[in-house]
Design an enzyme around this catalytic site. Structure first.
Site, short mmCIF file in Angstrom:
data_model
loop_
_atom_site.label_atom_id
_atom_site.label_comp_id
_atom_site.label_asym_id
_atom_site.label_seq_id
_atom_site.Cartn_x
_atom_site.Cartn_y
_atom_site.Cartn_z
N THR A 12 0.81 -1.22 0.00
CA THR A 12 0.00 0.00 0.00
C THR A 12 0.84 1.26 0.00
OG1 THR A 12 -1.78 -1.16 1.16
CG2 THR A 12 -1.82 1.24 1.26
N SER A 55 1.83 -7.50 -0.54
CA SER A 55 2.52 -8.45 0.33
C SER A 55 1.91 -9.85 0.39
CB SER A 55 2.69 -7.88 1.74
OG SER A 55 1.45 -7.69 2.38
N THR A 86 1.68 -4.45 4.34
CA THR A 86 1.52 -4.75 5.77
C THR A 86 1.03 -6.17 6.06
OG1 THR A 86 -0.73 -3.83 5.75
CG2 THR A 86 1.09 -2.34 6.35
N ASP A 87 0.40 -6.84 5.09
CA ASP A 87 -0.21 -8.14 5.39
C ASP A 87 0.81 -9.19 5.84
OD1 ASP A 87 -2.69 -7.15 4.84
OD2 ASP A 87 -2.93 -8.13 2.90
#
Length: 324
Positions: A12, A55, A86-87
């Site tokens: 993101t 990710s 971030t995942d």
């Protein structure tokens, strides 16, 4: 001024929102490159786009490739920042923490809102990471995750919310430090680091989550695939439904390591209960207890450990004596 390398891998933080549809997706040019002059007010900056991947598409082989690149270039820099989706950020951070022996700051950061969304945290998190990377006190602390004014260890941090900008937390121990308008403050430190140098990731390790009514079916199906290892997020202090015992015995008999963590996000697994499927019985069967790790991170550690050894006793030491 210190020399810092920023390695972009996607996520993101590298995306933009489509103002007509609200969709967020990759763009041809990294949006934060427009702020290079602002970043250079803190340090001498080089940037490298290594991947452009959301990710969920990051694999352990991408992590290995990233670690090799960092090892190659780290002598030329005072610190390195990796921007990441971030995942799976916590898994990449932990992988790097296990395989990189440098004492220089390695920082991972990301964003929950893309650069052109209202309230974007993208540039702010990158600047915060840069401030930590040039801080002398950030040395010798392993790989760090910097998000939302907080500094976390790779081992403890986890994503706790699907969308909140304060998603990254360390539930068990709290953050390592914090970032204020004029200071970078560390209020505790890391005590142990164990680095395992590897050149490849060749093993197949699965992760299962225990649930009420879990039985032998899924474990038997997994056994048929021929795994190199298995991590189970068990119940409570480290317990499983009794119908899982026989397939677990079969896995261990075939010298396939079975690692147990808890699906609880606080506390550690321990062999307390002696009923069928209880932790004491599992321990006696040969199940390896991973103290304080999440399932995804235990899987990362087992993937790395299996490149060093398949000896069950040595693997047990890798997990159960990791903090000694």
């Amino acid at each position: 001024m210190k020399n810092i390398l920023i390695i972009h891998t996607g996520g993101t933080i590298s995306m933009l929102e489509n103002k007509e549809t609200g969709e967020v997706n990759s763009t041809g040019t990294h949006p934060l490159t427009a702020f290079s002059d602002q970043l250079r007010s803190f340090a001498k900056i080089d940037e490298k786009i290594m991947f452009d991947l959301p990710s969920p598409q990051i694999t352990q082989n991408h992590m290995l490739e990233l670690s090799k690149e960092i090892k190659k270039v780290i002598p030329d820099y005072d610190g390195i920042i990796v921007t990441h989706g971030t995942d799976t950020l916590e898994e990449t951070a932990y992988f790097l923490d296990l395989v990189l022996g440098t004492n220089k700051p390695i920082i991972l950061t990301g964003a929950m809102r893309s650069s052109n969304e209202i309230g974007s945290d993208a540039l702010y998190n990158l600047i915060s990471s840069l401030r930590v990377a040039i801080e002398d006190k950030a040395k010798n602390k392993g790989v760090l995750v910097v998000m939302n004014d907080e500094i976390h260890t790779a081992e403890n941090v986890t994503k706790t919310s699907t969308s909140n900008v304060a998603t990254f937390q360390s539930p068990q121990f709290g953050p390592l430090g914090l970032i204020t308008k004029d200071s970078v403050i560390f209020h505790r430190t890391t005590l142990f680091r164990h680095v395992q140098t590897i050149d490849q990731i060749s093993k197949n390790v699965f992760l299962l989550k225990a649930y009420a009514g879990m039985d032998e079916q899924i474990l038997n199906s997994l056994f048929a695939v021929g795994p190199d290892g298995l991590v189970i997020e068990g119940l409570g202090q480290g317990n499983l439904p009794k119908n899982t015992l026989e397939p677990i015995r079969k896995l261990i008999k075939e010298n396939i390591p079975v690692i147990l963590v808890s699906r609880c996000y606080q506390g550690v697994v321990q062999p307390t209960y002696s009923y069928d499927g209880g932790g004491k019985q599992l321990k006696e069967m040969g199940v390896i207890f991973a103290r304080g790790l999440s399932g995804p991170k235990a899987r990362i550690r087992l993937l790395i450990a299996l490149e060093m050894t398949q000896n069950m006793n040595l693997l047990r030491d890798t997990f159960e004596k990791f903090d000694e």
